[in-house]
Scaffold this active site. Structure first.
Site, PDB file in Angstrom:
ATOM      1  CG  ASN A 137      -1.565  -0.922   4.559  1.00 47.84           C
ATOM      2  OD1 ASN A 137      -1.402  -0.263   4.290  1.00 47.84           O
ATOM      3  ND2 ASN A 137      -0.945  -0.853   5.703  1.00 47.84           N
ATOM      4  NE  ARG A 142      -7.090   6.049   6.770  1.00 47.72           N
ATOM      5  CZ  ARG A 142      -7.289   5.701   5.221  1.00 47.72           C
ATOM      6  NH1 ARG A 142      -8.637   6.920   4.848  1.00 47.72           N
ATOM      7  NH2 ARG A 142      -7.138   4.998   4.878  1.00 47.72           N
ATOM      8  NE  ARG A 187      -7.724   0.345   3.995  1.00 46.19           N
ATOM      9  CZ  ARG A 187      -7.463   1.903   3.764  1.00 46.19           C
ATOM     10  NH1 ARG A 187      -7.315   2.384   3.020  1.00 46.19           N
ATOM     11  NH2 ARG A 187      -6.012   1.387   4.438  1.00 46.19           N
ATOM     12  CE  LYS A 229      -6.464  -8.977  11.587  1.00 45.35           C
ATOM     13  NZ  LYS A 229      -7.147  -7.867  12.035  1.00 45.35           N
ATOM     14  CG  ASP A 248      -3.224  -8.518  14.370  1.00 44.97           C
ATOM     15  OD1 ASP A 248      -3.045  -9.405  14.491  1.00 44.97           O
ATOM     16  OD2 ASP A 248      -2.960  -7.286  14.769  1.00 44.97           O
TER      17      ASP A 248
END
Length: 290
Positions: A137, A142, A187, A229, A248
């Site tokens: 996500n 980034r 995360r 994934k 994905d």
DNA sequence: GACCAGGTATTGC
DNA sequence: GCAATACATGGT
């Protein structure tokens, strides 16, 4: 080449480094821009620089069939960079097989042509596990930024101002909060869980590598924050599991549009990962006609 | 200001 | 089981 140059196949070793000639299906600009790796930057035309396996490294491709790796010994090349760049794999053979499987399929044909220079890297297992946890996500700029921050904070400093990828031990020791403070977001707990498990042996990366792909995925998915994934990406790009087939959002779109009757990735066996990468890269860069 | 980004865990039905 | 929804953050 000097007299002391030693030739092995189409690979020449000198005091300056390694020169590989006679390359086919090999294009640095594709390899490092197809989303499998987050630590390399293009410093000029056909020249990429980054860090892998704890070493700062530069690759230069002055012509389509020639690769230069400065400052690398024969031993280091054979042990690290040849497998890393997948130079020990016959991509012509793989592409022939894949073409035969998809004879005349317009999208696969176009994707294979567009992505002809792609090689699937064989990266460090832990780095891929951690990096693809970060990728979820998230967007590529980034992802790179977060990984850079992790390396600068907890990686071993290298010559030239670069940093090695942090070890699981160093990230486990840093703790959740410190990882969160590097702007890793939700995360942080996933990165910490993965690092802790590897550090204390609950996740044995060598065992993952030795296991078959399906069992290996199960082992990785025990980590909180690793699903199918992320596991597939790590297995494909870091563990040499060429049958892994990450799906994905881009792949989902590609498969829905161009393979309405279904896509049997399992039937492709060890070709599945490469097929995925061609389709992914094509879809990613041709979203309009895809 | 919503909406999205190489998903996953959790929740609600 | 399977479809929503939250999750941190930064860029359009």
């Amino acid at each position: 080449m000097t007299d002391s140059a030693k030739k092995a196949g189409n690979t020449v070793f000198t005091a300056d480094g390694v020169t590989v000639t006679g390359l086919e299906c090999f294009e640095l600009d594709r390899i490092f821009d197809c989303g499998q790796c987050f630590r390399f930057e293009r410093i000029r035309e056909h020249c990429w620089e980054g860090v892998a396996f704890g070493r700062a490294i530069r690759f230069h491709q002055p012509s389509p069939d020639t690769l230069l790796i400065p400052g690398v010994s024969e031993e280091e090349y054979r042990k690290i960079w040849r497998p890393y760049l997948s130079l020990d794999v016959d991509y012509n053979a793989k592409r022939r097989e894949l073409s035969a499987r998809f004879a005349g399929h317009p999208t696969m044909t176009a994707a294979m042509e567009f992505g002809k220079g792609i090689r699937i890297l064989r990266q460090d297992p832990w780095e891929t596990v951690c990096s693809f946890i970060v990728s979820q996500n998230n967007n590529i700029p980034r992802i790179k930024k977060i990984i850079r921050a992790l390396c600068e904070a907890y990686g071993e400093p290298l010559d030239g101002g670069q940093y090695a990828f942090p070890t699981p031990q160093s990230l486990a020791a840093a703790g959740r909060e410190a990882i969160f403070n590097l702007r890793t977001g939700f995360r942080a707990k996933y990165i910490y869980d993965a690092a802790s498990r590897v550090a204390d042996g609950r996740l044995n990366l060598a065992a993952v590598e030795a296991a078959d792909a399906s069992r290996a995925a199960e082992m990785l998915c025990e980590v909180s924050g690793i699903g199918p994934k992320v596991a597939a990406c790590a297995l494909l790009f870091g563990f040499g599991k060429t049958e892994a087939f990450p799906v994905d959002v881009w792949m989902k779109r590609s498969l829905e549009r161009h393979f309405p009757d279904g896509f049997d990735a399992a039937a492709l066996g060890p070709l599945a990962g490469l097929a995925q990468q061609y389709l992914f890269y094509y879809e990613r860069y041709h979203p309009e006609n895809g």
